[in-house]
Motif scaffolding. Structure first.
Motif, PDB file in Angstrom:
ATOM      1  N   ALA A  55       0.834  -1.211   0.000  1.00 57.70           N
ATOM      2  CA  ALA A  55       0.000   0.000   0.000  1.00 57.70           C
ATOM      3  C   ALA A  55       0.863   1.254   0.000  1.00 57.70           C
ATOM      4  O   ALA A  55       0.491   2.270  -0.593  1.00 57.70           O
ATOM      5  N   ARG A  72       1.710   2.524  -3.508  1.00 58.32           N
ATOM      6  CA  ARG A  72       0.619   3.309  -4.100  1.00 58.32           C
ATOM      7  C   ARG A  72       0.520   4.679  -3.426  1.00 58.32           C
ATOM      8  O   ARG A  72       0.302   5.698  -4.081  1.00 58.32           O
ATOM      9  N   GLU A  92       2.915   7.215  -4.742  1.00 59.51           N
ATOM     10  CA  GLU A  92       2.522   7.739  -6.064  1.00 59.51           C
ATOM     11  C   GLU A  92       1.548   8.903  -5.961  1.00 59.51           C
ATOM     12  O   GLU A  92       1.543   9.784  -6.812  1.00 59.51           O
ATOM     13  N   LEU A  97      -5.624   0.127   0.377  1.00 55.98           N
ATOM     14  CA  LEU A  97      -5.575   0.872  -0.890  1.00 55.98           C
ATOM     15  C   LEU A  97      -6.764   1.827  -1.010  1.00 55.98           C
ATOM     16  O   LEU A  97      -6.611   2.953  -1.503  1.00 55.98           O
ATOM     17  N   ASP A 133      -6.554   5.964  -1.369  1.00 51.12           N
ATOM     18  CA  ASP A 133      -7.315   6.755  -2.345  1.00 51.12           C
ATOM     19  C   ASP A 133      -8.181   7.804  -1.656  1.00 51.12           C
ATOM     20  O   ASP A 133      -8.283   8.943  -2.114  1.00 51.12           O
TER      21      ASP A 133
END
Length: 183
Positions: free
Chosen positions: A28, A31, A34, A65, A69
């Motif tokens: 995780a 991500r 990013e 995840l 987000d």
């Protein structure tokens, strides 16, 4: 989709919840980097538990995840400040359950959607999501005799996020899945 659609019994093995969670958090974090979100892990000591490590890894990763987000969405709504996910392992001795708490500082979950988000193909991400992550995670937790719930700390302008609680019975060596410990 296969995980969600197929009835299966978890392959229980004695394992380290904190190590399984730490591995999922490592993925995780890639991500999160990013999208400019920080991920903190508090891998508190949890007694060994009987669980399907691959399945639980998938459940934790799905929720982590989603939290990344949501934190990125909350950060963007606040003009670029914040973007934090906190993940902590837990043991509740009174019930002898183990689990994971995953908190984000995203927009939160409106109360009227608290159960709907666990339904298959229900996504708040528009075309970016499949709507299977939380449904699969709940299925995995329920296969272990546990569940996943969400607690929203604020929605709308507050952007204070949500906490997902993943919990399941620790299971002793002589207990099978589905049996619970008498208090």
């Amino acid at each position: 989709m296969l995980t969600f659609g197929k009835d299966r019994r978890p392959e229980l093995e004695r394992g380290d919840v904190a190590a399984t969670v730490a591995d999922a958090v490592g993925l995780a974090r890639a991500r999160a980097a990013e999208v400019g979100v920080s991920v903190e892990l508090d891998a508190a000591a949890v007694p060994p538990a009987w669980f399907d490590a691959d399945a639980m890894h998938r459940a934790v990763l799905n929720v982590a995840l989603n939290a990344v987000d949501a934190a990125a969405e909350g950060r963007d709504a606040r003009g670029g400040s914040g973007g934090l996910v906190r993940i902590a392992t837990a043991h509740w001795p009174e019930s002898d359950y183990v689990g994971v708490n995953i908190a984000d500082d995203g927009p939160g979950v409106p109360p009227h959607r608290a159960e709907a988000i666990f339904e298959p193909f229900e996504s708040g991400k528009g075309s970016k999501g499949t709507g299977l992550g939380l449904a699969v995670s709940r299925k995995i937790l329920r296969e272990h005799g546990g569940d996943i719930t969400v607690e929203s700390r604020g929605v709308g302008e507050d952007h204070r996020g949500a906490t997902f609680h993943l919990a399941w019975p620790r299971h002793d060596d002589d207990r099978s899945i589905g049996e619970t410990r008498a208090d």
